[in-house]
Design an enzyme around this catalytic site. Structure first.
Site, PDB file in Angstrom:
ATOM      1  N   LYS A 231      13.564 -15.271  -9.834  1.00 21.91           N
ATOM      2  CA  LYS A 231      13.275 -14.262 -10.864  1.00 21.91           C
ATOM      3  C   LYS A 231      12.307 -14.827 -11.889  1.00 21.91           C
ATOM      4  O   LYS A 231      11.353 -14.182 -12.283  1.00 21.91           O
ATOM      5  CB  LYS A 231      14.549 -13.812 -11.602  1.00 21.91           C
TER       6      LYS A 231
ATOM      7  N   ASN B 243      -1.832   2.236   5.838  1.00 27.17           N
ATOM      8  CA  ASN B 243      -0.927   1.128   5.479  1.00 27.17           C
ATOM      9  C   ASN B 243      -0.634   0.358   6.762  1.00 27.17           C
ATOM     10  O   ASN B 243      -0.485   0.967   7.820  1.00 27.17           O
ATOM     11  CB  ASN B 243       0.418   1.652   4.964  1.00 27.17           C
ATOM     12  N   GLY B 244      -0.486  -0.953   6.647  1.00 26.45           N
ATOM     13  CA  GLY B 244      -0.162  -1.747   7.835  1.00 26.45           C
ATOM     14  C   GLY B 244      -1.263  -2.740   8.141  1.00 26.45           C
ATOM     15  O   GLY B 244      -2.153  -2.962   7.313  1.00 26.45           O
TER      16      GLY B 244
ATOM     17  N   LYS C 179       6.508  -4.215  -3.922  1.00 21.96           N
ATOM     18  CA  LYS C 179       7.931  -3.874  -3.897  1.00 21.96           C
ATOM     19  C   LYS C 179       8.484  -3.853  -2.478  1.00 21.96           C
ATOM     20  O   LYS C 179       9.523  -4.406  -2.204  1.00 21.96           O
ATOM     21  CB  LYS C 179       8.136  -2.518  -4.580  1.00 21.96           C
TER      22      LYS C 179
ATOM     23  N   GLU D  61      18.328 -17.657  -6.957  1.00 19.54           N
ATOM     24  CA  GLU D  61      17.903 -16.321  -7.377  1.00 19.54           C
ATOM     25  C   GLU D  61      17.352 -16.365  -8.812  1.00 19.54           C
ATOM     26  O   GLU D  61      16.348 -15.729  -9.115  1.00 19.54           O
ATOM     27  CB  GLU D  61      19.096 -15.353  -7.243  1.00 19.54           C
TER      28      GLU D  61
ATOM     29  N   CYS E 108       0.818  -1.217   0.000  1.00 15.16           N
ATOM     30  CA  CYS E 108       0.000   0.000   0.000  1.00 15.16           C
ATOM     31  C   CYS E 108       0.850   1.265   0.000  1.00 15.16           C
ATOM     32  O   CYS E 108       1.965   1.276   0.511  1.00 15.16           O
ATOM     33  CB  CYS E 108      -0.874   0.026   1.242  1.00 15.16           C
TER      34      CYS E 108
ATOM     35  N   ARG F 232       5.262   0.055  -6.154  1.00 15.69           N
ATOM     36  CA  ARG F 232       5.225  -0.737  -4.924  1.00 15.69           C
ATOM     37  C   ARG F 232       4.295  -1.942  -5.057  1.00 15.69           C
ATOM     38  O   ARG F 232       4.350  -2.860  -4.257  1.00 15.69           O
ATOM     39  CB  ARG F 232       4.740   0.128  -3.752  1.00 15.69           C
TER      40      ARG F 232
ATOM     41  N   HIS G  14      18.824 -37.317  -5.129  1.00 15.42           N
ATOM     42  CA  HIS G  14      18.102 -37.622  -3.884  1.00 15.42           C
ATOM     43  C   HIS G  14      16.613 -37.281  -4.000  1.00 15.42           C
ATOM     44  O   HIS G  14      15.927 -37.184  -2.985  1.00 15.42           O
ATOM     45  CB  HIS G  14      18.745 -36.870  -2.716  1.00 15.42           C
TER      46      HIS G  14
ATOM     47  N   GLU H  92       8.724 -15.293 -10.378  1.00 16.49           N
ATOM     48  CA  GLU H  92       7.947 -14.109 -10.004  1.00 16.49           C
ATOM     49  C   GLU H  92       7.503 -13.267 -11.198  1.00 16.49           C
ATOM     50  O   GLU H  92       6.450 -12.650 -11.147  1.00 16.49           O
ATOM     51  CB  GLU H  92       8.642 -13.267  -8.933  1.00 16.49           C
TER      52      GLU H  92
ATOM     53  N   TRP I 298      -2.923  -2.706  -1.542  1.00 15.37           N
ATOM     54  CA  TRP I 298      -2.483  -4.065  -1.853  1.00 15.37           C
ATOM     55  C   TRP I 298      -3.196  -4.947  -0.823  1.00 15.37           C
ATOM     56  O   TRP I 298      -2.918  -4.857   0.374  1.00 15.37           O
ATOM     57  CB  TRP I 298      -0.958  -4.149  -1.715  1.00 15.37           C
TER      58      TRP I 298
END
Ligand code: F6R
Length: 609
Positions: free
Chosen positions: A486, A99-100, A604, A482, A2, A27, A505, A489, A74
């Site tokens: 990438k 926000n929160g 973000k 990584e 948010c 964001r 294994h 996402e 968000w």
């Protein structure tokens, strides 16, 4: 995550709010809205989806006002729909954005419902609006009602409120979510992120937890929760407008991948002198604090966590210090045994990741040693909460998928390793060799970027894939992780990373002729072992895509694509091998037509738990 923007001015603030919302888009959000005061009335527009949808609504019926608050949401509590979009109202005389997360919202909601309040959303935020209204009804003035409501809230917040009862005042409060005041000439602004204020002012005040602020056109009052005035220092934000423009690039992510040589140069600036890494780069008292440590505890999330995993190989092998790396959201609840001699290193692009902040607080509570933040956002909560700081000077990273922040984190961690290793007997000659390799990074990254076109072609082979396996060994295993992160996402292809020796294994069962297997295979001690692991894939018909120094890797394989990187200095090879993996995920996402800069469901800066 948010975002908040607010303004009180002598001019119409609606264009300022919209511009601010656009600057907060990076964001991540799923709906947006704004509220203004017109005469004695609150007015509001909200829309699901992109800010352009909100703009379209404003075109149909425009709003104009000298005071307003706006928000990108968000979803946390309740679906992404218009009713849940902020601002939330109570009885048409309180408007709030938040926000929160309000942890006790169900209990508060129940009590308010019993008191006759009707809720029009599923959000935790609406509770705040009604709570303020409830206190007003008890005879409190607006400021006192705001304070009384905050006192009842458990959880984290950055809140902004306006009301026709005091049409010239914008109230805000911060606890656990960032909030910044922007100072103009005869006007004040409020934002959750300095980027939102870039077009109106560079003069900012970073509010602290527990701060309450009242903004009027020509006056600002900051108090603590008890109503006592507090002083906060004004800063000049270094964010440049053009640093957050996309320029000639199609996406921010693409721009940020190509900015990496410069980001490395900027991060190195002033930190190396005469072939040595300067200890003072970590802070004036770094020497004293580093002299006492006997271990390193790294804490981070996501991509930043992967950087920490790479650093463990460097720190243990070169600085000979035991190093543990842990995901912040796990660390904070694990009840770890405190080590007062452990340097706590937190890694974060945003410096606002709630889990990382909470984990750092937990290390302090438990009695770990001093803390060092490696962070990309100056004045962020993490920076302010740490004893030592090394800023990655990557510049604003707007694409949700982290790229230049990661490689500059790796560089910073390598510099940290050198400083710690020197204290534990690393020779000047070895340090010189590492520094020479470090200084070659911008040139070597440029070289990797020239692989762009061949990787673009290669990406076509991934367009119809649903899964992918990434392999690496040793220090390149986190780089494989990584690469997998990438790819998943931004292209939504399910990707997993394994240390190549672990294939037999279990994961080998997944390999068939439809499974692309991407391997990071530099010319190091483990290359031969990795080759035999790749033979195991080859024997099961898997499609191999191998990033290696030389095409001789091809020999003995049936289906293999080798992407030649040329010779790379071993110490910096994790940084170099990251680049082609970033390009691969970018091009696959382009082909799949996903929202590269704002992938679905992601944000973000993850400022909630
Ligand atoms: C992935 C990504 C995230 C972040 C994570 C931590 O591309 O960007 O995994 O790395 O959310 O964020 P920071 O580094 O801001 O603490």
């Amino acid at each position: 995550m948010c975002g908040i923007i607010g303004a009180v001015a002598v001019r119409d603030v609606v264009p300022i709010l919209i511009e601010g919302l656009k600057r907060l888009e990076y964001r991540g959000y799923d709906s947006s809205g704004l509220a203004t005061i017109n005469g004695e009335q609150l007015e509001r527009k909200r829309a699901v989806g992109k800010i352009s949808k909100l703009e379209a609504k404003l075109k149909k019926k425009s709003l104009s006002s000298k005071i307003g608050i706006a928000h990108t949401r968000w979803a946390t509590h309740g679906k992404a729909n218009q009713a849940n979009a902020h601002p939330h109202f109570s009885k048409d005389n309180i408007a709030v954005v938040h926000n929160g997360i309000i942890e006790n919202h169900s209990k508060l909601r129940e009590t308010l419902e019993k008191a006759g309040y009707e809720f029009s959303s599923d959000t935790d935020t609406e509770v705040i609006a009604h709570q303020i209204h409830y206190h007003l009804k008890q005879g409190k003035n607006l400021y006192a009602a705001f304070l009384a409501s905050l006192a009842m809230i458990e959880g984290t917040y950055a809140i902004a409120m306006i009301s026709p009862l005091m049409p010239d005042s914008l109230f805000a409060a911060r606890r656990g979510s960032p909030l910044i005041v922007g100072i103009g000439v005869g006007e004040y602004f409020l934002a959750s992120d300095a980027a939102a204020l870039i077009s109106v002012t560079q003069r900012v005040i970073y509010l602290e937890d527990g701060d309450i602020v009242e903004l009027q056109r020509d006056n600002m009052t900051i108090t603590d929760m008890a109503g006592n005035p507090v002083e906060r220092i004004e800063h000049i934000s270094k964010l440049q407008a053009d640093a957050v423009e996309r320029g000639e690039y199609r996406h921010y992510m693409q721009k940020e991948i190509f900015e990496q040589p410069q980001a490395i140069i900027d991060t190195l600036e002033g930190r190396i002198h005469n072939g040595r890494v300067l200890e003072a780069a970590f802070g004036p008292n770094a020497g004293e604090l580093f002299s006492k440590i006997e271990a390193v505890q790294i804490i981070a999330c996501g991509t930043s966590y992967h950087a920490g995993m790479v650093a463990r190989y460097w720190i243990e092998s070169l600085a000979k210090l035991p190093c543990t790396v842990e995901i912040a959201s796990e660390f904070r609840y694990r009840k770890p045994l405190p080590n007062p001699k452990a340097l706590v290193v937190t890694l974060s692009q945003s410096g606002e990741t709630a889990d990382t902040l909470a984990a750092l607080a937990e290390t302090k509570r438990l009695g770990f040693g001093p803390s060092l933040a490696i962070c990309n956002v100056p004045e962020s909560s993490l920076v302010r909460a740490s004893d030592l700081v090394l800023m990655t000077h990557a510049g604003p990273e707007i694409g949700v998928a982290s790229t230049k922040a990661f490689t500059t984190q790796l560089l910073s961690l390598l510099m940290l390793t050198v400083v710690l290793a020197r204290r534990r007997g690393m020779t000047a000659e070895t340090e010189n060799q590492i520094v020479t390799a470090i200084q070659s990074l911008p040139r070597q990254i440029e070289k990797m970027l020239t692989l762009n076109d061949s990787i673009e072609k290669l990406a076509e082979q991934f367009a119809d894939k649903h899964n992918a396996l990434f392999l690496g060994r040793g220090i390149h295993y986190p780089i494989a992780m990584e690469g997998a992160l990438k790819l998943k996402e931004i292209s939504y292809i399910h990707a997993e990373a394994y240390p190549a020796g672990e294939l037999k294994h279990g994961p080998l069962a997944l390999v068939d002729d439809k499974m692309p297997v991407i391997a990071v295979a530099p010319n190091d001690d483990l290359q031969e072992k990795l080759k035999s692991n790749l033979q195991e894939v080859n024997a099961r018909g898997g499609q191999l895509f191998v990033f290696a120094n030389h095409s001789s890797m091809k020999q003995g394989f049936d289906y293999i694509n080798v992407i030649e990187t040329g010779e790379v200095d071993e110490i910096i090879s994790p940084i170099i091998y990251t680049i082609p993996l970033q390009l691969l995920s970018y091009h696959v996402a382009l082909i799949k037509g996903t929202d590269v800069d704002q992938p679905r469901n992601l944000a973000k800066a993850v400022t909630v738990e």
